[in-house]
Design a protein around this motif. Sequence first.
Motif, mmCIF file in Angstrom:
data_model
loop_
_atom_site.group_PDB
_atom_site.id
_atom_site.type_symbol
_atom_site.label_atom_id
_atom_site.label_comp_id
_atom_site.label_asym_id
_atom_site.label_seq_id
_atom_site.Cartn_x
_atom_site.Cartn_y
_atom_site.Cartn_z
ATOM 1 N N ARG A 34 -1.879 6.471 73.347
ATOM 2 C CA ARG A 34 -3.204 5.734 73.071
ATOM 3 C C ARG A 34 -2.980 4.936 71.838
ATOM 4 O O ARG A 34 -3.065 3.900 71.523
ATOM 5 C CB ARG A 34 -4.516 6.633 73.478
ATOM 6 N N ASP A 35 -2.263 5.921 70.667
ATOM 7 C CA ASP A 35 -1.952 5.420 69.494
ATOM 8 C C ASP A 35 -0.950 4.286 69.460
ATOM 9 O O ASP A 35 -1.002 3.303 69.023
ATOM 10 C CB ASP A 35 -1.712 6.461 68.535
ATOM 11 N N ILE A 36 0.099 4.339 70.151
ATOM 12 C CA ILE A 36 1.134 3.509 70.462
ATOM 13 C C ILE A 36 0.520 2.214 70.954
ATOM 14 O O ILE A 36 0.695 1.048 70.266
ATOM 15 C CB ILE A 36 2.147 3.829 71.311
ATOM 16 N N GLU A 37 -0.379 2.373 72.048
ATOM 17 C CA GLU A 37 -0.958 1.045 72.733
ATOM 18 C C GLU A 37 -1.834 0.210 71.482
ATOM 19 O O GLU A 37 -2.039 -0.899 71.475
ATOM 20 C CB GLU A 37 -1.737 1.271 73.842
ATOM 21 N N SER A 38 -2.578 1.068 70.812
ATOM 22 C CA SER A 38 -3.460 0.730 69.694
ATOM 23 C C SER A 38 -2.715 -0.267 68.569
ATOM 24 O O SER A 38 -2.933 -1.238 68.137
ATOM 25 C CB SER A 38 -4.327 1.903 69.089
ATOM 26 N N ASN A 39 -1.384 0.528 68.323
ATOM 27 C CA ASN A 39 -0.536 -0.008 67.120
ATOM 28 C C ASN A 39 -0.108 -1.274 67.458
ATOM 29 O O ASN A 39 0.204 -2.221 66.836
ATOM 30 C CB ASN A 39 0.311 1.121 66.853
ATOM 31 N N LYS A 40 0.283 -1.160 68.819
ATOM 32 C CA LYS A 40 0.754 -2.722 69.425
ATOM 33 C C LYS A 40 0.146 -3.756 69.449
ATOM 34 O O LYS A 40 0.294 -4.881 68.865
ATOM 35 C CB LYS A 40 1.484 -2.343 70.772
ATOM 36 N N GLU A 41 -1.318 -3.358 69.703
ATOM 37 C CA GLU A 41 -2.463 -4.590 69.680
ATOM 38 C C GLU A 41 -2.615 -4.870 68.350
ATOM 39 O O GLU A 41 -3.026 -5.990 68.220
ATOM 40 C CB GLU A 41 -3.666 -3.709 70.415
ATOM 41 N N LYS A 42 -2.741 -3.908 67.399
ATOM 42 C CA LYS A 42 -2.902 -4.336 65.827
ATOM 43 C C LYS A 42 -1.744 -5.342 65.666
ATOM 44 O O LYS A 42 -2.103 -6.325 64.679
ATOM 45 C CB LYS A 42 -2.857 -3.083 65.072
ATOM 46 N N LEU A 46 -2.056 -9.101 64.180
ATOM 47 C CA LEU A 46 -1.498 -9.403 62.824
ATOM 48 C C LEU A 46 -0.655 -10.506 62.818
ATOM 49 O O LEU A 46 -0.466 -11.559 61.977
ATOM 50 C CB LEU A 46 -1.152 -8.099 62.254
ATOM 51 N N VAL A 47 0.400 -10.432 63.797
ATOM 52 C CA VAL A 47 1.775 -11.251 63.563
ATOM 53 C C VAL A 47 1.404 -12.446 64.789
ATOM 54 O O VAL A 47 1.984 -13.525 64.493
ATOM 55 C CB VAL A 47 3.030 -10.479 63.986
ATOM 56 N N GLY A 48 0.756 -12.116 65.902
ATOM 57 C CA GLY A 48 0.812 -13.117 66.867
ATOM 58 C C GLY A 48 2.005 -12.935 67.905
ATOM 59 O O GLY A 48 2.922 -12.370 67.578
ATOM 60 N N TRP A 49 1.717 -13.215 69.309
ATOM 61 C CA TRP A 49 2.829 -12.633 70.142
ATOM 62 C C TRP A 49 3.953 -13.497 70.001
ATOM 63 O O TRP A 49 4.890 -13.148 70.121
ATOM 64 C CB TRP A 49 1.830 -12.975 71.576
ATOM 65 N N GLY A 50 3.647 -14.939 69.814
ATOM 66 C CA GLY A 50 4.840 -15.570 69.554
ATOM 67 C C GLY A 50 6.000 -15.298 68.512
ATOM 68 O O GLY A 50 7.088 -15.269 68.583
ATOM 69 N N LEU A 52 5.961 -12.225 67.109
ATOM 70 C CA LEU A 52 6.477 -10.825 67.495
ATOM 71 C C LEU A 52 7.658 -10.953 68.143
ATOM 72 O O LEU A 52 8.578 -10.532 68.002
ATOM 73 C CB LEU A 52 5.203 -10.224 67.859
ATOM 74 N N ARG A 53 7.500 -11.816 69.166
ATOM 75 C CA ARG A 53 8.841 -12.011 69.998
ATOM 76 C C ARG A 53 10.117 -12.690 69.182
ATOM 77 O O ARG A 53 11.150 -12.099 69.573
ATOM 78 C CB ARG A 53 8.603 -13.165 71.336
ATOM 79 N N THR A 54 9.830 -13.384 68.561
ATOM 80 C CA THR A 54 10.717 -14.085 67.491
ATOM 81 C C THR A 54 11.353 -12.970 66.582
ATOM 82 O O THR A 54 12.608 -12.852 66.616
ATOM 83 C CB THR A 54 10.196 -15.056 66.599
ATOM 84 N N VAL A 55 10.490 -12.236 66.167
ATOM 85 C CA VAL A 55 10.901 -11.134 65.282
ATOM 86 C C VAL A 55 11.705 -10.088 66.319
ATOM 87 O O VAL A 55 12.795 -9.524 65.643
ATOM 88 C CB VAL A 55 9.596 -10.315 64.666
ATOM 89 N N LEU A 56 11.289 -9.768 67.405
ATOM 90 C CA LEU A 56 12.186 -8.722 68.111
ATOM 91 C C LEU A 56 13.455 -9.461 68.458
ATOM 92 O O LEU A 56 14.728 -8.584 68.463
ATOM 93 C CB LEU A 56 11.190 -8.474 69.289
ATOM 94 N N ILE A 57 13.629 -10.861 68.852
ATOM 95 C CA ILE A 57 14.837 -11.227 69.279
ATOM 96 C C ILE A 57 15.735 -11.298 68.125
ATOM 97 O O ILE A 57 16.925 -11.070 68.171
ATOM 98 C CB ILE A 57 14.517 -12.670 69.946
ATOM 99 N N CYS A 58 15.226 -11.652 67.103
ATOM 100 C CA CYS A 58 16.284 -11.732 65.934
ATOM 101 C C CYS A 58 16.813 -10.179 65.386
ATOM 102 O O CYS A 58 17.638 -9.913 64.829
ATOM 103 C CB CYS A 58 15.459 -12.038 64.602
#
Length: 67
Positions: A34-42, A46-50, A52-58
């Motif tokens: 539950r904590d992980i899911e909550s943190n992912k949503e936060k 904050l960052v925005g999905w697009g 976040l994907r850029t950050v993860l790809i880089c």
Amino acid sequence: MATDIPEPQMLKSWEEAFQYPIPTVRHVEQELRRDIESNKEKLRSLVGWGRLRTVLICNPVDEAYFV
């Protein structure tokens, strides 16, 4: 029984969690999930999905953790 449940944040390692009975370990796991899911949503809000994907790809260190 409720007093026997450790705070997940207080555990130093996964081995420590398994010093407790299995139902307690399952409860701790559910809390952590539950904590992980909550943190992912936060993070997504904050960052925005697009972005976040850029950050993860880089920086794909733990991409599976966020997606």
